[in-house]
Design an enzyme around this catalytic site. Structure first.
Site: not given
Length: 107
Positions: A43-45, A63, A67
């Site tokens: 996840p993004e964080y 989302y 990266r």
């Protein structure tokens, strides 16, 4: 981890070894962020918790943004340490990115 290998006192110094250990631990945590999701993507964080789980997917960011940092970390750690676990983790992450994000025209 790179700091350990370029440390002015050398890789065997206690400070360099501490930096390398910290880098490996951070890489492990990052890998867990990917491997614990059904999609294989992070996840993004995450929110770090005290209790049943050590971390949970961030509620407002379910989302994945492309990266490269984690893949780069696995590549660097493999080449610096020659430990095949980093190559395996990197390959798993790469496969998830290919499977989950690749389209006919882009990622």
């Amino acid at each position: 981890a790179l700091g350990a290998y370029t440390h002015p006192d050398g890789i065997q110094s206690s400070e360099a070894q501490r930096q390398l250990k910290t880098g490996k631990q951070l890489a492990y945590t990052c890998y867990q962020m990917y491997s614990r999701n059904d999609s294989g993507l992070s996840p993004e964080y995450v929110d770090f918790r005290n209790g049943k789980t050590d971390f949970e997917k961030g509620r407002d960011a379910p989302y994945y943004l492309l990266r490269p940092e984690v893949s780069e970390t696995m590549f660097i750690l493999y080449h610096l340490t020659k430990d095949p676990v980093y190559r395996e983790w990197g390959w798993e992450i790469f496969q998830a990115i290919e499977e989950q994000t690749k389209t006919d025209s882009a990622y």
